[in-house]
Design a protein around this motif. Structure first.
Motif, mmCIF file in Angstrom:
data_model
loop_
_atom_site.group_PDB
_atom_site.id
_atom_site.type_symbol
_atom_site.label_atom_id
_atom_site.label_comp_id
_atom_site.label_asym_id
_atom_site.label_seq_id
_atom_site.Cartn_x
_atom_site.Cartn_y
_atom_site.Cartn_z
ATOM 1 N N ALA A 87 0.867 -1.104 -0.019
ATOM 2 C CA ALA A 87 -0.086 -0.363 -0.007
ATOM 3 C C ALA A 87 0.766 1.081 -0.023
ATOM 4 C CB ALA A 87 -1.324 0.053 1.160
ATOM 5 N N ARG A 88 1.738 1.694 0.921
ATOM 6 C CA ARG A 88 3.001 2.337 0.497
ATOM 7 C C ARG A 88 3.502 3.056 -0.798
ATOM 8 N NH1 ARG A 88 6.827 1.219 5.449
ATOM 9 N NH2 ARG A 88 7.691 3.257 4.686
ATOM 10 N N LEU A 89 3.701 1.583 -1.222
ATOM 11 C CA LEU A 89 4.231 1.548 -2.422
ATOM 12 C C LEU A 89 3.703 1.916 -3.631
ATOM 13 C CD1 LEU A 89 6.485 -2.005 -2.390
ATOM 14 C CD2 LEU A 89 7.996 0.940 -2.634
ATOM 15 N N SER A 90 2.528 1.920 -3.714
ATOM 16 C CA SER A 90 1.375 2.144 -4.686
ATOM 17 C C SER A 90 0.724 3.721 -3.832
ATOM 18 C CB SER A 90 0.460 1.090 -4.599
ATOM 19 O OG SER A 90 -0.889 1.766 -5.261
ATOM 20 N N HIS A 91 0.689 4.464 -2.940
ATOM 21 C CA HIS A 91 0.985 4.977 -2.574
ATOM 22 C C HIS A 91 1.728 6.288 -3.447
ATOM 23 C CE1 HIS A 91 -0.730 9.033 -0.576
ATOM 24 N NE2 HIS A 91 0.257 9.581 -0.231
ATOM 25 N N ASN A 92 2.946 5.497 -3.349
ATOM 26 C CA ASN A 92 4.306 6.746 -3.687
ATOM 27 C C ASN A 92 4.716 6.825 -5.230
ATOM 28 O OD1 ASN A 92 5.804 8.227 -1.334
ATOM 29 N ND2 ASN A 92 4.989 6.545 -0.187
ATOM 30 N N GLY A 93 3.621 5.805 -5.820
ATOM 31 C CA GLY A 93 3.871 5.784 -7.139
ATOM 32 C C GLY A 93 4.891 4.412 -7.897
ATOM 33 N N TYR A 94 4.771 3.477 -7.163
ATOM 34 C CA TYR A 94 5.179 2.431 -7.608
ATOM 35 C C TYR A 94 4.616 1.298 -8.023
ATOM 36 C CZ TYR A 94 9.745 4.686 -5.426
ATOM 37 O OH TYR A 94 10.168 5.360 -5.205
ATOM 38 N N HIS A 95 5.008 0.151 -9.015
ATOM 39 C CA HIS A 95 3.517 -0.601 -9.173
ATOM 40 C C HIS A 95 4.475 -1.919 -8.363
ATOM 41 C CE1 HIS A 95 1.616 -3.860 -11.040
ATOM 42 N NE2 HIS A 95 2.254 -4.207 -11.221
ATOM 43 N N ALA A 96 3.629 -2.927 -7.394
ATOM 44 C CA ALA A 96 4.430 -3.885 -6.668
ATOM 45 C C ALA A 96 3.781 -5.080 -6.725
ATOM 46 C CB ALA A 96 4.869 -3.886 -5.285
ATOM 47 N N VAL A 97 4.758 -6.359 -6.914
ATOM 48 C CA VAL A 97 4.296 -7.661 -7.242
ATOM 49 C C VAL A 97 4.993 -8.069 -6.091
ATOM 50 C CG1 VAL A 97 3.116 -7.547 -9.234
ATOM 51 C CG2 VAL A 97 5.514 -8.683 -9.020
ATOM 52 N N VAL A 98 4.712 -9.121 -5.594
ATOM 53 C CA VAL A 98 4.954 -10.268 -4.365
ATOM 54 C C VAL A 98 5.360 -11.863 -4.647
ATOM 55 C CG1 VAL A 98 4.505 -11.474 -2.514
ATOM 56 C CG2 VAL A 98 3.488 -8.526 -3.041
ATOM 57 N N ALA A 99 6.065 -11.994 -4.846
ATOM 58 C CA ALA A 99 6.761 -13.215 -5.242
ATOM 59 C C ALA A 99 7.086 -14.233 -3.369
ATOM 60 C CB ALA A 99 8.155 -13.640 -5.366
ATOM 61 N N GLU A 100 6.428 -15.128 -2.589
ATOM 62 C CA GLU A 100 6.509 -15.783 -1.882
ATOM 63 C C GLU A 100 7.497 -16.557 -1.167
ATOM 64 O OE1 GLU A 100 2.748 -17.369 -0.310
ATOM 65 O OE2 GLU A 100 1.973 -16.097 -1.116
ATOM 66 N N THR A 101 8.208 -17.310 -3.230
ATOM 67 C CA THR A 101 9.344 -18.609 -2.944
ATOM 68 C C THR A 101 10.243 -18.210 -3.497
ATOM 69 O OG1 THR A 101 8.979 -19.483 -4.439
ATOM 70 C CG2 THR A 101 7.334 -19.853 -2.274
ATOM 71 N N PRO A 102 11.812 -17.900 -3.266
ATOM 72 C CA PRO A 102 12.846 -17.397 -3.956
ATOM 73 C C PRO A 102 12.840 -18.240 -5.152
ATOM 74 C CG PRO A 102 14.173 -18.741 -2.185
ATOM 75 C CD PRO A 102 11.992 -19.178 -1.927
ATOM 76 N N GLU A 103 12.162 -19.358 -5.566
ATOM 77 C CA GLU A 103 11.679 -19.838 -7.399
ATOM 78 C C GLU A 103 10.788 -18.717 -7.594
ATOM 79 O OE1 GLU A 103 13.451 -22.478 -4.179
ATOM 80 O OE2 GLU A 103 11.032 -22.030 -4.408
ATOM 81 N N GLN A 104 9.815 -18.283 -7.117
ATOM 82 C CA GLN A 104 8.597 -17.469 -7.495
ATOM 83 C C GLN A 104 9.691 -15.916 -7.926
ATOM 84 O OE1 GLN A 104 5.838 -16.802 -5.041
ATOM 85 N NE2 GLN A 104 4.688 -18.797 -5.059
ATOM 86 N N ALA A 105 10.657 -15.750 -7.535
ATOM 87 C CA ALA A 105 11.000 -14.573 -7.020
ATOM 88 C C ALA A 105 11.921 -14.918 -8.180
ATOM 89 C CB ALA A 105 12.006 -13.886 -5.987
ATOM 90 N N ILE A 106 12.999 -15.822 -8.925
ATOM 91 C CA ILE A 106 13.380 -15.437 -9.841
ATOM 92 C C ILE A 106 13.143 -15.441 -10.902
ATOM 93 C CG2 ILE A 106 13.968 -18.638 -10.102
ATOM 94 C CD1 ILE A 106 17.289 -17.017 -10.155
ATOM 95 N N GLY A 107 11.997 -16.516 -11.305
ATOM 96 C CA GLY A 107 10.931 -16.297 -12.572
ATOM 97 C C GLY A 107 10.878 -14.862 -12.681
ATOM 98 N N HIS A 108 10.134 -14.903 -11.290
ATOM 99 C CA HIS A 108 10.209 -13.420 -12.102
ATOM 100 C C HIS A 108 10.649 -11.593 -12.613
ATOM 101 C CE1 HIS A 108 6.454 -9.508 -12.078
ATOM 102 N NE2 HIS A 108 7.400 -8.947 -11.233
#
Length: 435
Positions: free
Chosen positions: A22-43
């Motif tokens: 919510a803080r990131l969005s309010h300041n103009g940043y678009h964020a997505v979440v990865a819950e595992t290292p594998e998801q993170a590296i794929g994204h």
């Protein structure tokens, strides 16, 4: 919706990722979440975000971030470890792993985004390098699309004020440390030689140190210089961050945290210089205007077409500024072609010198320069435009065979890209504002 940056947030705890999103969005940043290292590296590989915030995803942020840093496709993405509390060992481990910073989840917005903004701009520099390399290839120019921080360069650090914190001893042989008690002398030192960072040791009367920070940050040559401010315990960090300080550390200072923090910022500064050098590999005879030394119009049009497509696809800011100097023709009429060309050459050099490395300056038409500012909102582009126009208007130019100072007047125009723009419509809209 236009985005200031695309962010990948890695963490498995939705209770804390939700508020940060919510803080990131309010300041103009678009964020997505990865819950595992594998998801993170794929994204990270598929989307190549501007910034990766690494929390706890089943292993420590340092381990996850270090693994991402070793991946060739993610190596140039700025990365920050998100932790609940920072220790000296953690700061040191993050530096060794190649992470750019360590921040706490509970930092207020002023500190959080003051720490993130320079990293977003670093991502812009990396992206700009890729764009210019691709545009240069169309002109038969081989230019690097990636750059890394140099290895083994001993940094130079300026300590400003009384070094009652023992900064020189803390940095040891990791850097050349030069001290200046007097703020005026320190500013002169920064003008005369390149430093990789400045450490400001503030006293109880903090205003002179804040004024010094503002002066440095508003200097076109020094606006990227990392500045660390050492302050008394309990003093608010809000105003220093608003005045352009990169990092605030409170006394009693933890030597390990200070050393790792400064060295991380030094590495980032040296990386900026490396990217800057690589950016200019695209400025060769085929892409350069022979008179002014700026990029030529053909390169501008090729580059801007591709830059605009990226901005439109990824919902990013892109601004264009025009500088038109009509009285060059008056110099030509009174003193000849050589004098007019010498003045135009100087103006091209001055405009280029007053820009960030990631901004592109080109000769668009006679006596008219076009500047492209990637990832820059219109309001910020207008500040850049007026600052440069003001410097040019107040400068006395020494021109060959003209035995008096030459002053110029500058007409300016600025616009930003719209979703339905083509390169022609974007430039035409800016051009129309010059009339």
């Amino acid at each position: 919706m236009i985005r200031l940056a695309n962010v990948l947030l890695i963490d498995a705890d939705s209770a804390r990722t939700g508020p940060l999103l919510a803080r990131l969005s309010h300041n103009g940043y678009h964020a997505v979440v990865a819950e595992t290292p594998e998801q993170a590296i794929g994204h990270a590989r598929s989307e190549h975000p501007d910034l990766i915030l690494v929390g706890d995803a089943g292993q420590s942020p340092i381990v996850t971030g270090g693994a991402l840093r070793q991946d060739a496709q993610c190596a140039d993405i700025p990365m920050v470890a998100l932790v609940t509390r920072i220790s000296a060992d953690m700061a040191s481990d993050a530096y060794v792993a190649g992470l750019d910073d360590v921040v706490c989840w509970d930092y207020d917005d002023v500190e959080m985004f003051a720490r993130l903004r320079p990293l977003i701009r670093l991502a812009t520099m990396h992206a700009e390098l890729r764009q210019r390399s691709a545009a240069a290839a169309a002109f038969g120019i081989s230019a690097r699309s990636r750059a890394t921080a140099p290895e083994g360069n001993r940094p130079s650090i300026l300590v400003v004020g009384h070094d009652r914190d023992g900064v020189g001893a803390v940095m040891g042989d990791a850097a050349e440390v030069i001290s200046s008690v007097n703020l005026y002398d320190a500013e002169n030192l920064l003008e005369r030689r390149n430093f990789d960072a400045a450490i400001i040791t503030a006293d109880s009367d903090i205003e002179p140190s804040l004024a010094f920070s503002s002066q440095v940050r508003n200097n076109p040559r020094l606006f990227n210089l990392p500045m660390v401010m050492l302050m008394d315990k309990g003093a608010s960090a809000t105003e220093p961050y608003r005045r352009g300080v990169s990092r605030v550390l409170h006394r009693p200072m933890d030597p390990g945290i200070m050393r790792a923090s400064v060295l991380s910022m030094v590495r980032r500064q040296q990386l900026r210089w490396s990217i800057r050098a690589a950016l200019f590999e695209s400025l060769k005879d085929a892409s350069r205007d022979p008179l002014t030394g700026a990029y030529n119009r053909a390169f501008l049009e090729k580059y801007l077409t591709e830059r605009l497509a990226v901005a439109t696809t990824h919902h990013r800011h892109l601004a264009v500024v025009f500088f038109y100097i009509p009285n060059i023709e008056g110099v030509r009429d009174h003193f000849g072609d050589d004098a007019a060309e010498h003045l135009a050459q100087q103006l091209g050099q001055w405009i280029g010198g007053l820009l960030r490395a990631e901004d592109l300056s080109a000769l668009y038409a006679q006596n008219q320069f076009c500047v492209v500012l990637p990832d820059t909102p219109l309001v910020e582009a207008e500040v850049v435009m007026h600052r440069i126009a003001g410097v040019l208007a107040y400068t006395d130019f020494a021109v060959r065979e003209v035995y008096q100072p030459v002053k110029v007047w500058v007409q300016v125009a600025c616009t930003d890209a719209r979703p339905d723009d083509s390169m022609d419509s974007l430039l035409a809209r800016a051009q129309a504002k010059l009339d």
